[in-house]
Enzyme design. Sequence first.
Site, PDB file in Angstrom:
ATOM      1  N   CYS A 268      37.386  32.228  44.836  1.00  0.00           N
ATOM      2  CA  CYS A 268      38.481  33.137  44.469  1.00  0.00           C
ATOM      3  C   CYS A 268      38.274  34.591  44.860  1.00  0.00           C
ATOM      4  O   CYS A 268      39.059  35.150  45.612  1.00  0.00           O
ATOM      5  CB  CYS A 268      38.731  33.043  42.974  1.00  0.00           C
ATOM      6  SG  CYS A 268      39.118  31.371  42.489  1.00  0.00           S
TER       7      CYS A 268
HETATM    8  C1  UGA Z   1      37.257  34.413  39.206  1.00  0.00           C
HETATM    9  C2  UGA Z   1      37.813  35.257  38.054  1.00  0.00           C
HETATM   10  O1  UGA Z   1      36.746  35.689  37.224  1.00  0.00           O
HETATM   11  C3  UGA Z   1      38.827  34.438  37.225  1.00  0.00           C
HETATM   12  O2  UGA Z   1      39.395  35.257  36.224  1.00  0.00           O
HETATM   13  C4  UGA Z   1      39.917  33.927  38.161  1.00  0.00           C
HETATM   14  O3  UGA Z   1      40.878  33.142  37.476  1.00  0.00           O
HETATM   15  C5  UGA Z   1      39.289  33.086  39.256  1.00  0.00           C
HETATM   16  O4  UGA Z   1      38.323  33.901  39.985  1.00  0.00           O
HETATM   17  C6  UGA Z   1      40.379  32.626  40.180  1.00  0.00           C
HETATM   18  O5  UGA Z   1      41.078  33.474  40.747  1.00  0.00           O
HETATM   19  O6  UGA Z   1      40.632  31.413  40.239  1.00  0.00           O
HETATM   20  P1  UGA Z   1      35.374  32.487  39.346  1.00  0.00           P
HETATM   21  O7  UGA Z   1      35.622  32.471  40.818  1.00  0.00           O
HETATM   22  O8  UGA Z   1      35.309  31.205  38.614  1.00  0.00           O
HETATM   23  O9  UGA Z   1      36.521  33.344  38.604  1.00  0.00           O
HETATM   24  O10 UGA Z   1      33.989  33.215  39.113  1.00  0.00           O
HETATM   25  P2  UGA Z   1      33.464  34.584  38.471  1.00  0.00           P
HETATM   26  O11 UGA Z   1      32.871  34.299  37.161  1.00  0.00           O
HETATM   27  O12 UGA Z   1      34.485  35.643  38.559  1.00  0.00           O
HETATM   28  O13 UGA Z   1      32.265  34.936  39.478  1.00  0.00           O
HETATM   29  C7  UGA Z   1      32.532  35.205  40.851  1.00  0.00           C
HETATM   30  C8  UGA Z   1      31.280  35.672  41.547  1.00  0.00           C
HETATM   31  O14 UGA Z   1      30.904  36.964  41.112  1.00  0.00           O
HETATM   32  C9  UGA Z   1      30.055  34.780  41.351  1.00  0.00           C
HETATM   33  O15 UGA Z   1      29.404  34.640  42.585  1.00  0.00           O
HETATM   34  C10 UGA Z   1      29.190  35.552  40.374  1.00  0.00           C
HETATM   35  O16 UGA Z   1      27.821  35.302  40.507  1.00  0.00           O
HETATM   36  C11 UGA Z   1      29.518  36.991  40.788  1.00  0.00           C
HETATM   37  N1  UGA Z   1      29.292  37.965  39.707  1.00  0.00           N
HETATM   38  C12 UGA Z   1      30.070  37.953  38.591  1.00  0.00           C
HETATM   39  C13 UGA Z   1      28.281  38.916  39.846  1.00  0.00           C
HETATM   40  O17 UGA Z   1      27.550  38.954  40.861  1.00  0.00           O
HETATM   41  N2  UGA Z   1      28.111  39.835  38.854  1.00  0.00           N
HETATM   42  C14 UGA Z   1      28.879  39.847  37.734  1.00  0.00           C
HETATM   43  O18 UGA Z   1      28.670  40.731  36.881  1.00  0.00           O
HETATM   44  C15 UGA Z   1      29.874  38.887  37.598  1.00  0.00           C
END
Ligand code: UGA
Length: 435
Positions: A268
């Site tokens: 995403c």
């Molecule tokens: C993301 C959004 O958080 C959701 O709200 C949204 O609905 C979704 O995309 C979508 O559009 O379908 P998701 O892809 O499941 O959700 O994952 P996240 O938890 O957002 O993490 C994304 C990436 O960011 C991961 O690689 C994670 O490791 C990284 N991340 C996240 C960080 O490096 N640091 C952080 O503080 C948070």
Amino acid sequence: MKVGIIGLGFVGLSFASVLGSKNYSTLGFDSDKKKSSQIKNGKPPFYEPYLEETLNQALRKGLEITDNIATMVKSCQLIFVTVGTPQGNDGSIDLSMVKSAVEEIGKHLKYSKNKPIIVIKSTVVPGTALDVLLPILVSKSRKKPGKDFGLITNPEFLRESMAISDTVNPHAIVLGGTKDRFMNAIKKFYENLHKNTPIIATNNQTAEMIKYTNNSFLATKISFINQISNICQLIPGANVEDVARTIGLDPRIGHLFLNAGPGYGGSCLPKDVAAIINFSNSLGINPLLLNAVKQVNDYQLKHVILTIKRAAGTLKKKRITVLGLAFKPDTDDIRDSVSIKLIQSLLKQGAKIIVHDPKAIENTKNIFKEKISYAESLDDALRKSQCCVIITPWKEYSKINERHLQLMEKRIIVDTRRILNNSKLKMNYYPIGIG
Ligand code: UGA
């Protein structure tokens, strides 16, 4: 109210399972026959905590899986479209699946007396509902919007690995459409489903924009802290963890999404940032900040590789262990995972790669086949390793101990998530973000 759901991926299957388990009469459809028959038998085609239990409960209660969209269009008052909108080569989104789903609905609507609400949950760029999907519906069905059917944009905010709890307890419901009886009906549906969740009613294009704004803001927070993290790493003694924890106490900033790491991945954030950049360009706007967010994220992989080289020296023939393949813990999803890009780069530089992940090994085998080694246990992953790189912060990696280190040929650990920072282990430790 009978509900139809077209597209049984993370969003559609979670939604169908939650609704069905709450006794809502729900029809689920997926064009992939293999996937759909697996789901019919209670087996989700991907790993997601609590999904299998919820799906099986749903199948015993309100959920039925169908391969007939015609029945759905005839019998459902709400038809949710939850198909994927993958990234095209130029960063734009590929609308083909959402267009063909809507085309199918339109074709069957033509011969139906039912007046359904068609709800677009798939992520689509602003203007898509009214300029692309509505004309398809009208031309295929020969029916009048606002009279014979409603078209609502209803973006989804669930996170993978938290899909069930986010579906049960969303932080907000966004409804984009015209103020009419269809809007009132879907509002009632959601008021009934989530008693205490704020509902924001707006028009379609604003609802579409909200989704991109949300995801690109999250990506911005991550790139921001990654930039700060890289600066910290060059200041002896400085620690990005303390920086993030402290600025997070300021209520204007908040502590979530400030975990520095190897960059954001998944299906995403990278896709949505690229799409909003592409969309802005098409409007004649140069999205300076969003371009920087993407650039910082692309750079972060290089930063990890530079840190590995600093730690381990030349990579040729070096035995490197990569811990974590999924783009985040508690999923088997490796789409746009930083680990996969890292392995590709390390292989190019002649390294020998051993990987471990509690859930994502099978998906990774489809990409690298025999080119890398797959370890079934942490012990096997670390045995004779000359450098270990922690990418995905699975809980079990924080339990690495002296015994594990003894298995390694060289005790070099590059920790992109700083999960071993507070351990007293004797190792050459290279945490990202700590100088
Ligand atoms: C993301 C959004 O958080 C959701 O709200 C949204 O609905 C979704 O995309 C979508 O559009 O379908 P998701 O892809 O499941 O959700 O994952 P996240 O938890 O957002 O993490 C994304 C990436 O960011 C991961 O690689 C994670 O490791 C990284 N991340 C996240 C960080 O490096 N640091 C952080 O503080 C948070």
